[in-house]
Design an enzyme around this catalytic site. Structure first.
Site, short mmCIF file in Angstrom:
data_model
loop_
_atom_site.label_atom_id
_atom_site.label_comp_id
_atom_site.label_asym_id
_atom_site.label_seq_id
_atom_site.Cartn_x
_atom_site.Cartn_y
_atom_site.Cartn_z
N THR A 140 24.70 20.84 44.60
CA THR A 140 23.61 21.46 43.84
C THR A 140 24.15 22.60 43.00
OG1 THR A 140 22.05 20.88 45.57
CG2 THR A 140 21.39 22.65 44.06
N CYS A 146 53.29 43.77 49.86
CA CYS A 146 53.98 44.42 50.97
C CYS A 146 53.37 44.06 52.30
CB CYS A 146 53.94 45.93 50.79
SG CYS A 146 55.27 46.50 49.77
#
Ligand SMILES: Cc1ncc(COP(=O)(O)O)c(C=O)c1O
Lengths: 402, 123
Positions: free
Chosen positions: A245, A330
């Site tokens: 939908t 990191c």
């Protein structure tokens, strides 16, 4: 400037929704709005929602000069990239199983190609030049009789460089393979004319252009026809290419965002470019600053800089009053430097010291000036503590940076 | 980046103790180093011993994540008044516990520990 929250300079990660967009979206949600299922053909609720979705489709198509029938709604650029690449790979699997892409693509393309690689497709991973661009000749040299799809992005999300998709597209046309372009970072920032560009499929995202997250689209060319296998089945929505939908508010939001972009792009990009230049000029007094990526073939709102002798992670914390992102993800042992910057041949130290500044619709001169001052202070402070910038290392660090 | 950095970490990161280096050739200064550019982090520790053989003062320089800088700063305060011998078995991992580093940052105290033990090694 907002005193409570960090100054937002990360417009390439995402953008706030433009209030004009939010207003249109909220008209599609509640009882008094266009909440109907756009696929409901038996009443006006459905027809009203469908009309809004089709207007939005036309707005998206208009920004890139495509036919609205060539626009397939998706949940974002990630899904659009998946549909374009897996869809082409599956459709053409009996014709060939070779894909060409680059090491500096977004993860949505890289991980999709890796997944296909594990399932028997062969992938050629092109290395961009030191300026971050992939050249058409590289693509030409990589093509084989087995090549069925080439995926090269328009604007890189980390370093902002612009690939010559017209030239790469010509090479693919001549060879007869499909050309997919991830344009998540260029739609609304650079002119795109799909009537003229030899591109077969192109991925868009709403949230990079002041629209909502979780909305995107894939351009699928009708003439010559791009051929794809669907990934999501059930209901046959979007000409069978993407069932489910339709999210009326999401489509309407993306349409309005792209309409605004089409109307305001030239003026807005000029203003943003001036801000970037102002910022770069303010930082030019600082030694050992390295621009990552091509100096001029880059999108206006991006500046990706490496600061010799400074670690990106520490710099981000020192600049925590600014919302920025670093090239170095990191999260592994000692921080893995950006794969994009490594692919450009940067040393680990410089790749680790990179920060992406990205400017957008609400960035002001005062903000840019403030940010430049803060960056210079933080870099100076961290360099005073850095063994890579101290005593004898200073010459090496400067040399690396120049 | 460590958005969840605690107050102690931020304090050492924003106002590092013992940042920098002693003047070249200063008497009684010993130096240790660990990590490298290639490893994505690097630290250097300097120890200055007084007449009684104990650490009188200390300096650090570091390139790496904020946790690396905070650990090194913490160490330069902690070593004061200690003997070189005791530093050869120093456990920076324990010392750094109050910084509450996330598991993926625990390389930082280990690297600082290597640099400290190296600075304190027997000549
Ligand atoms: C180049 C590029 N491609 C794809 C995406 C993913 O887009 P989305 O978040 O809409 O899935 C992004 C943004 O994250 C991007 O920058």
């Amino acid at each position: 400037m907002d005193a409570q929250r960090p100054l937002y300079l990360d417009y390439m990660a995402t953008t706030p929704v433009d209030p004009r967009v939010a207003a249109r979206m909220s008209e599609c949600l509640t009882r008094d709005g266009a909440f109907g299922n756009p696929a409901s053909a038996t009443h006006t609720y459905g027809a009203d929602a469908s009309a809004l979705v089709e207007t939005a489709r036309a707005q998206v198509a208009a920004l890139v000069n495509a036919d609205p029938r060539e626009i397939v709604w998706t949940s974002g650029a990630t899904e659009a990239d998946n549909l374009a690449i897996k869809g082409a790979a599956w459709f053409h699997e009996n014709r060939g199983r070779h894909i060409v892409t680059s090491r500096t693509e977004h993860k949505a393309v890289i991980d999709t190609c890796r997944w296909l690689e594990r399932r028997g497709w062969t992938v050629t991973w092109l290395e961009p030049g030191a300026d971050g661009r992939v050249e058409a000749e590289q693509v030409r040299d990589a093509l084989t009789a087995e090549t069925i799809v080439v995926a090269i992005m328009h604007v890189n999300n980390e370093i902002g460089v612009i690939n010559d998709i017209a030239a790469i597209g010509e090479v693919c046309r001549a060879h007869g393979c499909q050309f997919h372009v991830d344009a998540a970072q260029s739609a609304g920032k650079l002119p795109l004319d799909l009537q003229r560009l030899p591109v077969d499929t192109m991925a868009f995202s709403a949230h990079k252009t002041y629209g909502p997250k979780g909305a995107g689209a894939l351009f699928v060319r009708r003439e010559p026809r791009a051929r794809l296998e669907a990934l999501i089945h059930g209901g046959g929505h979007e000409r069978g290419l993407r069932s489910g939908t339709l999210a009326t508010h999401q489509a309407v939001g993306m349409g309005e965002a792209f309409r605004i972009a089409a109307a305001e792009m030239p003026e807005e990009q000029r203003r943003i470019l001036a801000l970037r230049e102002r910022f770069a000029t303010a930082l030019s007094k600082l030694p050992g600053v390295h621009l990552n990526g091509h100096p001029t073939e880059r999108v206006a709102g991006n500046l990706n800089l490496s600061f010799a002798g400074v670690h990106g992670d520490a710099l981000l914390l020192a600049l925590r009053d600014l919302a920025l992102s670093t090239g170095s993800a990191c999260n592994s042992a000692a921080g893995a430097p950006s794969y994009v910057l490594r692919a450009l041949g940067r040393s680990d130290a410089l790749a680790n010291a990179s920060i992406r500044f990205s400017f957008g619709r609400w960035t002001t001169e005062a903000e840019v000036d403030h940010a430049a001052t803060r960056v210079a202070e933080a870099v100076d402070r961290l360099r005073a503590l850095s063994p890579l910038w101290g005593d004898t290392a200073i010459d090496t660090a400067r040399k690396v940076a120049s | 980046m460590m958005l969840d950095a605690n107050a102690l970490l931020l304090d050492h990161f924003d106002r590092p103790r013992g940042g920098g280096a002693f003047p070249a050739g200063a008497p009684g200064v010993r130096r240790g180093e660990a990590g490298s550019e290639r490893h994505g982090a690097m630290v250097r520790i300097e120890l200055k011993t007084g007449a009684d053989g104990r650490i009188e003062d200390s300096r650090f320089s570091a390139w790496g994540c904020a946790g690396t800088l905070a650990c090194a700063s913490l160490v330069t305060e902690w070593v004061r008044g200690r003997t070189l011998e005791s530093l050869r078995t120093a456990e920076v991992r324990k010392l750094a516990e109050p910084l509450a580093l996330p598991p993926e940052r625990l390389y930082a105290p280990l690297m600082v520990e290597d640099a400290l033990r190296q600075a304190a090694r027997e000549d």
